[in-house]
Design a protein around this motif. Structure first.
Motif, mmCIF file in Angstrom:
data_model
loop_
_atom_site.group_PDB
_atom_site.id
_atom_site.type_symbol
_atom_site.label_atom_id
_atom_site.label_comp_id
_atom_site.label_asym_id
_atom_site.label_seq_id
_atom_site.Cartn_x
_atom_site.Cartn_y
_atom_site.Cartn_z
ATOM 1 N N GLY A 1 -1.265 -8.067 6.337
ATOM 2 C CA GLY A 1 0.188 -7.982 6.230
ATOM 3 C C GLY A 1 0.744 -6.649 6.676
ATOM 4 N N SER A 2 -0.115 -5.669 6.925
ATOM 5 C CA SER A 2 0.262 -4.336 7.424
ATOM 6 C C SER A 2 1.444 -3.758 6.660
ATOM 7 C CB SER A 2 0.519 -4.391 8.938
ATOM 8 O OG SER A 2 1.664 -5.130 9.252
ATOM 9 N N SER A 3 2.472 -3.298 7.378
ATOM 10 C CA SER A 3 3.559 -2.558 6.736
ATOM 11 C C SER A 3 4.337 -3.410 5.736
ATOM 12 C CB SER A 3 4.511 -1.985 7.792
ATOM 13 O OG SER A 3 4.877 -2.958 8.731
ATOM 14 N N TYR A 4 4.342 -4.738 5.900
ATOM 15 C CA TYR A 4 4.968 -5.602 4.896
ATOM 16 C C TYR A 4 4.267 -5.449 3.543
ATOM 17 C CZ TYR A 4 5.115 -9.842 2.078
ATOM 18 O OH TYR A 4 5.172 -10.704 1.024
ATOM 19 N N SER A 5 2.943 -5.553 3.548
ATOM 20 C CA SER A 5 2.185 -5.443 2.303
ATOM 21 C C SER A 5 2.283 -4.046 1.711
ATOM 22 C CB SER A 5 0.718 -5.809 2.550
ATOM 23 O OG SER A 5 0.594 -7.157 2.944
ATOM 24 N N TYR A 6 2.278 -3.026 2.581
ATOM 25 C CA TYR A 6 2.367 -1.647 2.086
ATOM 26 C C TYR A 6 3.718 -1.399 1.413
ATOM 27 C CZ TYR A 6 -1.391 -1.370 5.551
ATOM 28 O OH TYR A 6 -2.513 -1.604 6.295
ATOM 29 N N THR A 7 4.787 -1.937 2.019
ATOM 30 C CA THR A 7 6.123 -1.780 1.439
ATOM 31 C C THR A 7 6.239 -2.536 0.128
ATOM 32 O OG1 THR A 7 7.010 -1.618 3.690
ATOM 33 C CG2 THR A 7 8.594 -1.950 1.924
ATOM 34 N N TYR A 8 5.612 -3.707 0.049
ATOM 35 C CA TYR A 8 5.643 -4.518 -1.174
ATOM 36 C C TYR A 8 5.013 -3.750 -2.345
ATOM 37 C CZ TYR A 8 6.255 -9.200 -3.237
ATOM 38 O OH TYR A 8 6.687 -10.278 -3.962
ATOM 39 N N ALA A 9 3.998 -2.957 -2.036
ATOM 40 C CA ALA A 9 3.294 -2.220 -3.085
ATOM 41 C C ALA A 9 3.982 -0.903 -3.446
ATOM 42 C CB ALA A 9 1.860 -1.941 -2.646
ATOM 43 N N VAL B 1 6.381 2.662 6.826
ATOM 44 C CA VAL B 1 5.017 3.050 6.447
ATOM 45 C C VAL B 1 4.943 4.546 6.173
ATOM 46 C CG1 VAL B 1 2.646 3.272 7.285
ATOM 47 C CG2 VAL B 1 3.881 1.135 7.601
ATOM 48 N N SER B 2 5.593 5.348 7.015
ATOM 49 C CA SER B 2 5.584 6.796 6.814
ATOM 50 C C SER B 2 6.283 7.177 5.515
ATOM 51 C CB SER B 2 6.267 7.493 8.003
ATOM 52 O OG SER B 2 5.606 7.178 9.213
ATOM 53 N N ALA B 3 7.448 6.554 5.252
ATOM 54 C CA ALA B 3 8.145 6.822 3.995
ATOM 55 C C ALA B 3 7.364 6.265 2.810
ATOM 56 C CB ALA B 3 9.545 6.203 4.036
ATOM 57 N N GLY B 4 6.719 5.115 3.012
ATOM 58 C CA GLY B 4 5.936 4.510 1.941
ATOM 59 C C GLY B 4 4.745 5.350 1.534
ATOM 60 N N LEU B 5 4.182 6.118 2.478
ATOM 61 C CA LEU B 5 3.065 6.996 2.136
ATOM 62 C C LEU B 5 3.481 8.044 1.107
ATOM 63 C CD1 LEU B 5 0.248 8.189 2.476
ATOM 64 C CD2 LEU B 5 1.078 9.413 4.500
ATOM 65 N N ILE B 6 4.694 8.580 1.270
ATOM 66 C CA ILE B 6 5.191 9.575 0.306
ATOM 67 C C ILE B 6 5.320 8.942 -1.075
ATOM 68 C CG2 ILE B 6 7.119 11.103 -0.246
ATOM 69 C CD1 ILE B 6 7.638 11.331 2.769
ATOM 70 N N VAL B 7 5.870 7.731 -1.130
ATOM 71 C CA VAL B 7 5.998 7.022 -2.408
ATOM 72 C C VAL B 7 4.623 6.732 -2.997
ATOM 73 C CG1 VAL B 7 6.851 4.921 -3.520
ATOM 74 C CG2 VAL B 7 8.180 5.989 -1.682
ATOM 75 N N LEU B 8 3.677 6.317 -2.148
ATOM 76 C CA LEU B 8 2.327 5.998 -2.595
ATOM 77 C C LEU B 8 1.648 7.221 -3.207
ATOM 78 C CD1 LEU B 8 0.137 3.747 -2.607
ATOM 79 C CD2 LEU B 8 -0.628 4.644 -0.399
ATOM 80 N N ARG B 9 1.794 8.361 -2.566
ATOM 81 C CA ARG B 9 1.176 9.588 -3.093
ATOM 82 C C ARG B 9 1.782 9.970 -4.437
ATOM 83 N NH1 ARG B 9 -1.242 13.898 0.030
ATOM 84 N NH2 ARG B 9 -2.484 12.964 1.718
ATOM 85 N N ARG B 10 3.103 9.808 -4.576
ATOM 86 C CA ARG B 10 3.772 10.221 -5.814
ATOM 87 C C ARG B 10 3.438 9.287 -6.978
ATOM 88 N NH1 ARG B 10 7.962 13.876 -5.470
ATOM 89 N NH2 ARG B 10 8.975 12.937 -7.287
ATOM 90 N N ARG B 11 3.316 7.983 -6.692
ATOM 91 C CA ARG B 11 3.104 7.018 -7.773
ATOM 92 C C ARG B 11 1.638 6.692 -8.024
ATOM 93 N NH1 ARG B 11 7.709 2.324 -6.622
ATOM 94 N NH2 ARG B 11 9.548 3.625 -6.973
ATOM 95 N N HIS B 12 0.832 6.717 -6.954
ATOM 96 C CA HIS B 12 -0.559 6.285 -7.089
ATOM 97 C C HIS B 12 -1.494 7.270 -6.385
ATOM 98 C CE1 HIS B 12 1.088 2.450 -8.479
ATOM 99 N NE2 HIS B 12 1.873 2.455 -7.410
ATOM 100 N N GLY B 13 -1.266 8.540 -6.584
ATOM 101 C CA GLY B 13 -2.070 9.549 -5.900
ATOM 102 C C GLY B 13 -3.519 9.593 -6.327
ATOM 103 N N ASP B 14 -3.860 8.930 -7.434
ATOM 104 C CA ASP B 14 -5.222 8.962 -7.946
ATOM 105 C C ASP B 14 -6.076 7.802 -7.437
ATOM 106 O OD1 ASP B 14 -3.654 7.141 -9.277
ATOM 107 O OD2 ASP B 14 -4.679 7.369 -11.211
ATOM 108 N N LEU B 15 -5.496 6.918 -6.594
ATOM 109 C CA LEU B 15 -6.270 5.784 -6.084
ATOM 110 C C LEU B 15 -7.332 6.256 -5.092
ATOM 111 C CD1 LEU B 15 -3.502 3.107 -5.450
ATOM 112 C CD2 LEU B 15 -5.299 3.018 -7.168
ATOM 113 N N PRO B 16 -8.492 5.585 -5.053
ATOM 114 C CA PRO B 16 -9.521 5.960 -4.079
ATOM 115 C C PRO B 16 -9.032 5.745 -2.655
ATOM 116 C CG PRO B 16 -10.072 3.880 -5.156
ATOM 117 C CD PRO B 16 -8.900 4.446 -5.898
ATOM 118 N N CYS B 17 -9.390 6.640 -1.766
ATOM 119 C CA CYS B 17 -8.902 6.597 -0.380
ATOM 120 C C CYS B 17 -9.963 7.185 0.537
ATOM 121 C CB CYS B 17 -7.589 7.380 -0.268
ATOM 122 S SG CYS B 17 -6.883 7.391 1.377
ATOM 123 N N CYS B 18 -10.199 6.535 1.686
ATOM 124 C CA CYS B 18 -11.215 6.989 2.630
ATOM 125 C C CYS B 18 -10.667 7.978 3.649
ATOM 126 C CB CYS B 18 -11.816 5.791 3.363
ATOM 127 S SG CYS B 18 -12.607 4.595 2.268
#
Length: 505
Positions: free
Chosen positions: A120-128, A421-438
């Protein structure tokens, strides 16, 4: 004057309904802002997701080739005839600007994709990260992006088919059968046939499709390198002056037009559910794809613009083949390039249609689109009805609309997806910065912020008619969300309580 009992009763009733109205507004707001649980990536959020799962059959190299296959095509084979008249030799700089914007976004995609390895790419990322209504609108942008991109690419196929037929047998198809009504024809028949061929191959299964695509990508890269080698022999420095005859605004306008060439970055992420070990594989494939694409684009653009005056590009169909014919004075290099272009544009159309079907698949599984789009054929393990519905829509667009309009609409959809996606990365880091990431974006938060700024800059430079059409598309999408998707969303369904375990005796 004292109010009558009726008025008092009415006032009391209204005051009683006020909390209900406020509760309705609160529940509506809660509905449009609800986010998918990131921990349930891969579709498990749906109660019936187990019935609509795709097989993991794609490795790193084939995934990267899917990105290259959906990127290197019309953007370099056909769109030069649209971009060069806007910027002159400055089109080389336009490719640099588009490439830098894509590079910044690719870094953001790599981190988000490795954190949320879901189809789902950016759709799924935005949903989360941003909620359901934002995700649905991004999904609508992706449907526009992929559908119109596949149509634009198919339109370019007809140009090289005519050039090839003219070089080999001395005949060409009538203009009425190879151009859209807006370009003086009746129907673009070759584009329609191409889309149907791609749909037939996709219906056989993703493993077969990705293997064929990898072979076609190898052929197209060899042909483009052949073109660059021959065209550079005719390179003249005077063809690059004046470098920006139409100014910096012309360069920006050309960059916005050619940006649709970078849709492959998003296409890689649409395949996440069918990728082996998606966490590390997705970011590696994205960065590998971007490196190959950027190098090929720059070499071919410099060779093409240096081989002939920029004023000749306007209205030049099958431009790269024509350049080779002029440079060598022979037909055979042009024939080889036409074969490469036909192969290349076929592979781009193939992967782009694939990307759109997977976006619809995930949105349907989430309840935001009708269930027919996530029905998986038990024998072929592909969404069969989805594939043919998408093919019919893409074929209609390709047959009826001219290339320049389709290219600008594709760029708009791509830019919106990249921006979110770029804006969503900022939100992802602020809300879920502790998630595992490669993979982690370097120079955070400057890279995602700069990516957002660059995307906005290119959006502003698109023609006003494109912006108006896009606004209308978003309005239609909002109406569909409010009347259907919001009420059928999987997240709107009541959660079934799990049965309690038996008490120990």
């Amino acid at each position: 004057m004292l109010p009558s009992h009726g008025a008092a009763g009415s006032s009391h009733a209204n005051s009683g309904r006020l909390p209900e109205r406020m509760a309705d507004k609160a529940s509506w707001l809660q509905a449009v802002l609800r986010c998918r649980n990131i921990a349930l990536a891969g579709g498990e959020v749906s109660s019936d997701a187990g019935k609509a799962r795709l097989s993991r059959t794609i490795g790193l190299w084939r995934l990267a080739m899917m990105g290259v296959g959906s990127t290197i095509g019309t953007g370099i084979f056909v769109a030069l005839a649209t971009a060069v008249p806007k910027a002159g030799p400055g089109t080389i700089l336009a490719f640099v600007i588009a490439g830098l914007t894509a590079a910044l976004t690719a870094l953001c995609y790599a981190e988000v994709a490795s954190t949320i390895p879901e189809a789902g790419s950016s759709y799924s990322y935005t949903y989360a990260t941003m909620g359901e209504v934002a995700a649905f609108l991004v999904g609508a942008c992706l449907l526009l992006e992929y559908g119109v991109a596949a149509s634009a690419i198919a339109v370019g196929w007809a140009q090289y088919l005519n050039q090839f037929l003219g070089d080999t047998i001395g005949l060409t198809l009538p203009h009425a059968m190879t151009a859209a009504p807006g370009s003086g024809g009746y129907i673009n028949l070759p584009a329609l046939v191409l889309v149907m061929l791609c749909a037939g191959l996709l219906s056989r299964g993703v493993a077969e499709s990705s293997t064929v695509n990898a072979v076609l990508v190898g052929v197209k890269l060899l042909v483009l390198l052949l073109f660059a080698g021959i065209a550079l022999c005719a390179f003249r420095v005077q063809h690059l002056t004046p470098f920006m005859p139409l100014g910096l605004s012309g360069v920006g306008s050309a960059a916005a037009t050619v940006f649709f060439s970078y849709v492959g970055i998003d296409t890689i992420c649409t395949a996440a559910e069918e990728v082996k070990d998606p966490g590390p594989t997705l970011p590696r494939a994205i960065l590998l794809c971007l490196g190959i694409v950027s190098l090929v684009y720059m070499v071919v653009a410099v060779a093409a613009i240096g081989a002939q005056p920029w004023t000749r590009f306007a209205g030049q169909e099958a431009g790269l083949a024509v350049i080779l014919e002029q440079v060598t004075g022979s037909v055979w290099p042009s024939m080889l390039l036409c074969i490469g272009a036909l192969v290349s544009i076929f592979s781009v159309t193939l992967v782009t249609i694939y990307g759109q079907t997977r976006i619809l698949f995930v949105m349907s599984r989430d309840g935001l689109m009708p269930p027919v789009f996530h029905h998986v054929d038990p024998g072929r393990h592909v969404p069969l009805f989805n594939t043919w519905i998408v093919a019919a829509a893409v074929a209609a667009l390709a047959a009826m609309f001219p290339l320049d309009m389709l290219a600008n609409l594709t760029s708009m959809g791509t830019l919106i997806a990249f921006l979110t996606v770029s804006a969503g990365l900022i939100v992802l880091r602020r809300r879920h910065g502790d998630l595992p990431c490669c993979y982690r974006v370097p120079l955070y938060p400057w890279v995602p912020l700069l990516s957002v700024v660059c995307c906005l800059y290119l959006i502003v430079l698109l023609p006003s008619v494109t912006l108006a059409f896009f606004a209308g598309w978003i309005a239609v999408a909002l109406v569909f969300y409010l009347t259907y998707a919001m009420h059928h969303s999987v997240l709107a369904r009541p959660v079934k309580a799990l049965p309690l375990p038996p008490s120990p005796v």
